[in-house]
Design a protein around this motif. Sequence first.
Motif, PDB file in Angstrom:
ATOM      1  N   PRO A  76       9.557   6.079  -8.083  1.00 26.69           N
ATOM      2  CA  PRO A  76      10.207   5.203  -7.217  1.00 26.69           C
ATOM      3  C   PRO A  76       9.912   3.876  -7.584  1.00 26.69           C
ATOM      4  O   PRO A  76       8.715   3.525  -8.376  1.00 26.69           O
ATOM      5  CB  PRO A  76       9.391   5.607  -5.788  1.00 26.69           C
ATOM      6  CG  PRO A  76       8.370   6.141  -6.177  1.00 26.69           C
ATOM      7  CD  PRO A  76       8.359   7.065  -7.556  1.00 26.69           C
ATOM      8  N   ASP A  77      11.019   2.987  -7.331  1.00 28.36           N
ATOM      9  CA  ASP A  77      10.644   1.542  -7.676  1.00 28.36           C
ATOM     10  C   ASP A  77       9.444   1.167  -6.517  1.00 28.36           C
ATOM     11  O   ASP A  77       9.672   1.494  -5.417  1.00 28.36           O
ATOM     12  CB  ASP A  77      11.908   0.795  -7.313  1.00 28.36           C
ATOM     13  CG  ASP A  77      12.830   1.064  -8.164  1.00 28.36           C
ATOM     14  OD1 ASP A  77      12.990   1.358  -9.645  1.00 28.36           O
ATOM     15  OD2 ASP A  77      14.103   0.955  -7.805  1.00 28.36           O
ATOM     16  N   CYS A  78       8.585   0.322  -7.218  1.00 27.13           N
ATOM     17  CA  CYS A  78       7.516  -0.180  -6.468  1.00 27.13           C
ATOM     18  C   CYS A  78       7.098  -1.479  -7.013  1.00 27.13           C
ATOM     19  O   CYS A  78       6.769  -1.479  -8.237  1.00 27.13           O
ATOM     20  CB  CYS A  78       6.382   0.767  -6.684  1.00 27.13           C
ATOM     21  SG  CYS A  78       4.947   0.612  -5.692  1.00 27.13           S
ATOM     22  N   ASP A  79       6.796  -2.398  -6.009  1.00 30.30           N
ATOM     23  CA  ASP A  79       6.610  -3.568  -6.467  1.00 30.30           C
ATOM     24  C   ASP A  79       5.177  -4.117  -6.426  1.00 30.30           C
ATOM     25  O   ASP A  79       4.563  -5.302  -6.703  1.00 30.30           O
ATOM     26  CB  ASP A  79       7.199  -4.673  -5.582  1.00 30.30           C
ATOM     27  CG  ASP A  79       7.348  -4.738  -4.236  1.00 30.30           C
ATOM     28  OD1 ASP A  79       6.335  -3.634  -3.822  1.00 30.30           O
ATOM     29  OD2 ASP A  79       7.708  -5.395  -3.626  1.00 30.30           O
ATOM     30  N   GLN A  80       4.502  -3.055  -6.010  1.00 35.26           N
ATOM     31  CA  GLN A  80       2.796  -3.129  -5.842  1.00 35.26           C
ATOM     32  C   GLN A  80       2.045  -3.046  -7.355  1.00 35.26           C
ATOM     33  O   GLN A  80       2.679  -2.242  -8.324  1.00 35.26           O
ATOM     34  CB  GLN A  80       2.249  -1.964  -5.163  1.00 35.26           C
ATOM     35  CG  GLN A  80       2.929  -2.223  -3.777  1.00 35.26           C
ATOM     36  CD  GLN A  80       2.399  -0.890  -2.922  1.00 35.26           C
ATOM     37  OE1 GLN A  80       1.297  -0.310  -3.264  1.00 35.26           O
ATOM     38  NE2 GLN A  80       2.760  -0.995  -1.641  1.00 35.26           N
ATOM     39  N   PRO A  81       0.987  -3.876  -7.403  1.00 40.20           N
ATOM     40  CA  PRO A  81       0.253  -3.549  -8.890  1.00 40.20           C
ATOM     41  C   PRO A  81      -0.527  -2.309  -8.738  1.00 40.20           C
ATOM     42  O   PRO A  81      -0.656  -1.808  -7.698  1.00 40.20           O
ATOM     43  CB  PRO A  81      -0.742  -4.603  -8.543  1.00 40.20           C
ATOM     44  CG  PRO A  81      -0.746  -5.063  -7.229  1.00 40.20           C
ATOM     45  CD  PRO A  81       0.404  -4.660  -6.728  1.00 40.20           C
ATOM     46  N   MET A 124       0.819  -1.061   0.150  1.00 38.54           N
ATOM     47  CA  MET A 124      -0.093  -0.070   0.164  1.00 38.54           C
ATOM     48  C   MET A 124       0.786   1.007   0.005  1.00 38.54           C
ATOM     49  O   MET A 124       1.922   1.368   0.859  1.00 38.54           O
ATOM     50  CB  MET A 124      -0.955  -0.013   1.243  1.00 38.54           C
ATOM     51  CG  MET A 124      -1.654   1.148   1.121  1.00 38.54           C
ATOM     52  SD  MET A 124      -3.400   0.313   1.100  1.00 38.54           S
ATOM     53  CE  MET A 124      -4.518   1.692   0.411  1.00 38.54           C
ATOM     54  N   HIS A 125       0.295   2.203  -0.710  1.00 39.99           N
ATOM     55  CA  HIS A 125       1.191   3.549  -0.859  1.00 39.99           C
ATOM     56  C   HIS A 125       0.995   4.306   0.610  1.00 39.99           C
ATOM     57  O   HIS A 125      -0.310   4.338   0.904  1.00 39.99           O
ATOM     58  CB  HIS A 125       0.899   4.192  -1.973  1.00 39.99           C
ATOM     59  CG  HIS A 125       1.357   3.465  -3.320  1.00 39.99           C
ATOM     60  ND1 HIS A 125       0.382   2.847  -4.070  1.00 39.99           N
ATOM     61  CD2 HIS A 125       2.520   3.459  -3.791  1.00 39.99           C
ATOM     62  CE1 HIS A 125       0.910   2.104  -5.139  1.00 39.99           C
ATOM     63  NE2 HIS A 125       2.240   2.680  -4.962  1.00 39.99           N
ATOM     64  N   SER A 126       1.819   4.891   0.936  1.00 39.38           N
ATOM     65  CA  SER A 126       1.847   5.865   2.088  1.00 39.38           C
ATOM     66  C   SER A 126       0.866   7.124   1.979  1.00 39.38           C
ATOM     67  O   SER A 126       0.248   7.614   2.844  1.00 39.38           O
ATOM     68  CB  SER A 126       2.924   5.900   2.897  1.00 39.38           C
ATOM     69  OG  SER A 126       3.865   6.819   2.096  1.00 39.38           O
ATOM     70  N   THR A 127       0.820   7.671   0.805  1.00 40.04           N
ATOM     71  CA  THR A 127       0.244   8.924   0.485  1.00 40.04           C
ATOM     72  C   THR A 127      -0.598   8.884  -0.994  1.00 40.04           C
ATOM     73  O   THR A 127       0.090   8.062  -1.666  1.00 40.04           O
ATOM     74  CB  THR A 127       1.230  10.098   0.692  1.00 40.04           C
ATOM     75  OG1 THR A 127       2.107   9.877  -0.585  1.00 40.04           O
ATOM     76  CG2 THR A 127       1.697  10.078   2.049  1.00 40.04           C
ATOM     77  N   LEU A 128      -1.550   9.770  -0.983  1.00 38.91           N
ATOM     78  CA  LEU A 128      -2.188   9.772  -2.282  1.00 38.91           C
ATOM     79  C   LEU A 128      -1.215  10.361  -3.361  1.00 38.91           C
ATOM     80  O   LEU A 128      -0.961   9.746  -4.395  1.00 38.91           O
ATOM     81  CB  LEU A 128      -3.461  10.765  -2.142  1.00 38.91           C
ATOM     82  CG  LEU A 128      -3.974  11.126  -3.370  1.00 38.91           C
ATOM     83  CD1 LEU A 128      -4.956   9.990  -3.700  1.00 38.91           C
ATOM     84  CD2 LEU A 128      -5.002  12.283  -3.102  1.00 38.91           C
ATOM     85  N   THR A 129      -0.160  11.167  -2.796  1.00 41.13           N
ATOM     86  CA  THR A 129       0.977  11.644  -3.848  1.00 41.13           C
ATOM     87  C   THR A 129       1.574  10.474  -4.294  1.00 41.13           C
ATOM     88  O   THR A 129       2.023  10.362  -5.473  1.00 41.13           O
ATOM     89  CB  THR A 129       1.522  12.792  -3.062  1.00 41.13           C
ATOM     90  OG1 THR A 129       0.787  13.798  -2.713  1.00 41.13           O
ATOM     91  CG2 THR A 129       2.693  13.423  -4.224  1.00 41.13           C
ATOM     92  N   GLU A 130       2.141   9.745  -3.448  1.00 41.78           N
ATOM     93  CA  GLU A 130       2.977   8.567  -3.770  1.00 41.78           C
ATOM     94  C   GLU A 130       2.362   7.774  -4.600  1.00 41.78           C
ATOM     95  O   GLU A 130       2.869   7.047  -5.706  1.00 41.78           O
ATOM     96  CB  GLU A 130       3.502   7.768  -2.351  1.00 41.78           C
ATOM     97  CG  GLU A 130       4.284   6.625  -2.720  1.00 41.78           C
ATOM     98  CD  GLU A 130       4.419   6.345  -1.394  1.00 41.78           C
ATOM     99  OE1 GLU A 130       4.351   4.714  -1.107  1.00 41.78           O
ATOM    100  OE2 GLU A 130       5.266   6.541  -0.317  1.00 41.78           O
ATOM    101  N   HIS A 131       1.064   7.505  -4.220  1.00 42.64           N
ATOM    102  CA  HIS A 131       0.176   6.528  -5.310  1.00 42.64           C
ATOM    103  C   HIS A 131       0.147   6.951  -6.694  1.00 42.64           C
ATOM    104  O   HIS A 131       0.366   6.632  -7.589  1.00 42.64           O
ATOM    105  CB  HIS A 131      -1.098   6.319  -4.670  1.00 42.64           C
ATOM    106  CG  HIS A 131      -1.992   5.110  -5.264  1.00 42.64           C
ATOM    107  ND1 HIS A 131      -3.032   4.585  -4.731  1.00 42.64           N
ATOM    108  CD2 HIS A 131      -1.758   4.301  -6.287  1.00 42.64           C
ATOM    109  CE1 HIS A 131      -3.420   3.624  -5.604  1.00 42.64           C
ATOM    110  NE2 HIS A 131      -2.757   3.390  -6.517  1.00 42.64           N
ATOM    111  N   ALA A 132      -0.092   8.446  -6.928  1.00 38.02           N
ATOM    112  CA  ALA A 132      -0.256   9.094  -7.964  1.00 38.02           C
ATOM    113  C   ALA A 132       1.141   9.134  -8.671  1.00 38.02           C
ATOM    114  O   ALA A 132       1.153   8.841  -9.908  1.00 38.02           O
ATOM    115  CB  ALA A 132      -0.631  10.447  -7.897  1.00 38.02           C
ATOM    116  N   CYS A 171       3.409   6.804  -8.591  1.00 37.29           N
ATOM    117  CA  CYS A 171       3.825   5.527  -9.101  1.00 37.29           C
ATOM    118  C   CYS A 171       3.001   5.031 -10.339  1.00 37.29           C
ATOM    119  O   CYS A 171       3.487   4.431 -11.268  1.00 37.29           O
ATOM    120  CB  CYS A 171       3.637   4.540  -7.859  1.00 37.29           C
ATOM    121  SG  CYS A 171       5.010   4.079  -6.635  1.00 37.29           S
ATOM    122  N   LEU A 172       1.822   5.578 -10.146  1.00 36.79           N
ATOM    123  CA  LEU A 172       0.911   5.249 -11.567  1.00 36.79           C
ATOM    124  C   LEU A 172       1.072   6.137 -12.574  1.00 36.79           C
ATOM    125  O   LEU A 172       1.014   5.660 -13.656  1.00 36.79           O
ATOM    126  CB  LEU A 172      -0.588   5.631 -11.065  1.00 36.79           C
ATOM    127  CG  LEU A 172      -1.885   5.045 -11.908  1.00 36.79           C
ATOM    128  CD1 LEU A 172      -1.610   3.527 -12.192  1.00 36.79           C
ATOM    129  CD2 LEU A 172      -2.937   5.234 -11.307  1.00 36.79           C
TER     130      LEU A 172
END
Length: 130
Positions: A21-26, A1-9, A11-12
Amino acid sequence: MHSTLTEHARCLYGDEYRPTPDCDQPHHEHHFVEELTFADADSIIAMLHELCPPPVNGYLPVWVRNLAHRLVLLQRPDDSALMREAAESLELYGPDWDDIAADLRRRADALDAFIPCQMPLGHTLGTHQA
Protein backbone atom coordinates in the motif's frame (compact mmCIF):
# COMPACT_ATOMS: atom_id res chain seq x y z
CA MET A 1 0.82 4.75 12.64
CA HIS A 2 -0.05 1.44 11.05
CA SER A 3 -3.25 -0.13 12.28
CA THR A 4 -1.89 -3.70 12.50
CA LEU A 5 1.42 -5.52 12.78
CA THR A 6 0.71 -7.12 9.40
CA GLU A 7 0.19 -3.72 7.79
CA HIS A 8 3.44 -2.44 9.28
CA ALA A 9 5.35 -5.49 8.01
CA ARG A 10 3.74 -5.20 4.59
CA CYS A 11 4.80 -1.55 4.29
CA LEU A 12 8.34 -2.30 5.44
CA TYR A 13 9.08 -5.56 3.59
CA GLY A 14 6.44 -5.76 0.86
CA ASP A 15 3.98 -8.53 0.11
CA GLU A 16 4.41 -11.24 -2.48
CA TYR A 17 0.65 -11.69 -2.80
CA ARG A 18 -0.74 -8.14 -2.68
CA PRO A 19 0.55 -4.76 -3.71
CA THR A 20 2.34 -2.80 -1.04
CA PRO A 21 0.00 0.00 0.00
CA ASP A 22 0.94 3.61 -0.47
CA CYS A 23 2.16 4.90 2.84
CA ASP A 24 3.56 8.29 3.72
CA GLN A 25 4.95 7.21 7.08
CA PRO A 26 8.67 6.76 7.67
CA HIS A 27 9.65 3.11 7.91
CA HIS A 28 12.38 2.25 10.34
CA GLU A 29 13.06 -1.40 11.02
CA HIS A 30 13.70 -0.81 14.72
CA HIS A 31 10.13 0.54 15.12
CA PHE A 32 8.75 -2.62 13.54
CA VAL A 33 10.92 -4.83 15.76
CA GLU A 34 9.66 -2.96 18.83
CA GLU A 35 6.05 -3.45 17.73
CA LEU A 36 6.69 -7.14 17.01
CA THR A 37 8.36 -7.61 20.40
CA PHE A 38 5.29 -6.46 22.31
CA ALA A 39 2.61 -7.82 19.96
CA ASP A 40 0.14 -10.43 21.16
CA ALA A 41 0.32 -13.95 19.76
CA ASP A 42 -2.76 -13.55 17.54
CA SER A 43 -1.28 -10.49 15.81
CA ILE A 44 2.03 -12.25 15.19
CA ILE A 45 0.33 -15.38 13.85
CA ALA A 46 -1.89 -13.26 11.58
CA MET A 47 1.19 -11.52 10.16
CA LEU A 48 3.00 -14.81 9.51
CA HIS A 49 -0.03 -16.45 7.91
CA GLU A 50 -0.96 -13.48 5.76
CA LEU A 51 2.51 -12.55 4.54
CA CYS A 52 3.95 -16.07 4.31
CA PRO A 53 1.02 -18.45 3.68
CA PRO A 54 3.20 -21.33 2.56
CA PRO A 55 6.21 -20.90 4.84
CA VAL A 56 8.77 -20.78 2.04
CA ASN A 57 7.05 -17.87 0.29
CA GLY A 58 6.77 -14.24 1.20
CA TYR A 59 9.15 -11.36 1.61
CA LEU A 60 9.56 -11.36 5.39
CA PRO A 61 13.25 -11.79 6.15
CA VAL A 62 14.15 -15.13 7.71
CA TRP A 63 15.31 -13.44 10.91
CA VAL A 64 11.89 -11.76 11.28
CA ARG A 65 10.13 -15.12 10.81
CA ASN A 66 12.42 -16.78 13.38
CA LEU A 67 11.90 -13.98 15.89
CA ALA A 68 8.14 -13.98 15.31
CA HIS A 69 7.89 -17.73 15.89
CA ARG A 70 10.03 -17.46 19.01
CA LEU A 71 7.88 -14.69 20.45
CA VAL A 72 4.66 -16.56 19.70
CA LEU A 73 5.97 -19.73 21.36
CA LEU A 74 6.94 -17.76 24.45
CA GLN A 75 3.31 -16.63 24.68
CA ARG A 76 1.86 -20.06 23.83
CA PRO A 77 4.39 -22.60 25.10
CA ASP A 78 1.90 -25.50 24.99
CA ASP A 79 0.68 -25.06 21.42
CA SER A 80 1.99 -28.09 19.53
CA ALA A 81 0.67 -26.89 16.15
CA LEU A 82 2.64 -23.64 16.47
CA MET A 83 5.74 -25.61 17.46
CA ARG A 84 5.45 -27.68 14.30
CA GLU A 85 4.89 -24.57 12.20
CA ALA A 86 8.02 -22.96 13.66
CA ALA A 87 9.98 -26.18 13.11
CA GLU A 88 8.91 -26.29 9.47
CA SER A 89 10.04 -22.70 8.95
CA LEU A 90 13.40 -23.39 10.60
CA GLU A 91 13.97 -26.48 8.46
CA LEU A 92 13.33 -24.55 5.27
CA TYR A 93 16.17 -22.16 6.04
CA GLY A 94 18.57 -24.58 7.77
CA PRO A 95 20.60 -26.64 8.23
CA ASP A 96 21.88 -24.31 10.95
CA TRP A 97 18.60 -24.64 12.85
CA ASP A 98 17.76 -28.28 12.16
CA ASP A 99 18.57 -29.31 15.74
CA ILE A 100 16.23 -26.62 17.09
CA ALA A 101 13.52 -27.72 14.65
CA ALA A 102 13.92 -31.35 15.74
CA ASP A 103 13.63 -30.32 19.39
CA LEU A 104 10.44 -28.35 18.65
CA ARG A 105 8.95 -31.40 16.91
CA ARG A 106 9.88 -33.65 19.88
CA ARG A 107 8.28 -31.17 22.30
CA ALA A 108 5.14 -30.98 20.14
CA ASP A 109 4.91 -34.77 20.00
CA ALA A 110 5.33 -34.98 23.78
CA LEU A 111 2.57 -32.42 24.30
CA ASP A 112 0.24 -34.30 21.97
CA ALA A 113 1.01 -37.60 23.70
CA PHE A 114 0.28 -36.20 27.16
CA ILE A 115 -3.14 -37.21 28.41
CA PRO A 116 -4.11 -35.45 31.62
CA CYS A 117 -5.25 -37.86 34.29
CA GLN A 118 -8.73 -37.64 35.69
CA MET A 119 -8.84 -36.49 39.30
CA PRO A 120 -11.39 -38.01 41.64
CA LEU A 121 -14.28 -35.69 42.38
CA GLY A 122 -13.40 -33.27 45.17
CA HIS A 123 -9.64 -33.93 44.87
CA THR A 124 -7.34 -31.06 43.91
CA LEU A 125 -3.65 -30.93 43.20
CA GLY A 126 -1.51 -30.17 46.19
CA THR A 127 -3.88 -31.68 48.74
CA HIS A 128 -3.80 -35.13 50.21
CA GLN A 129 -6.82 -36.81 51.64
CA ALA A 130 -6.13 -39.70 54.00
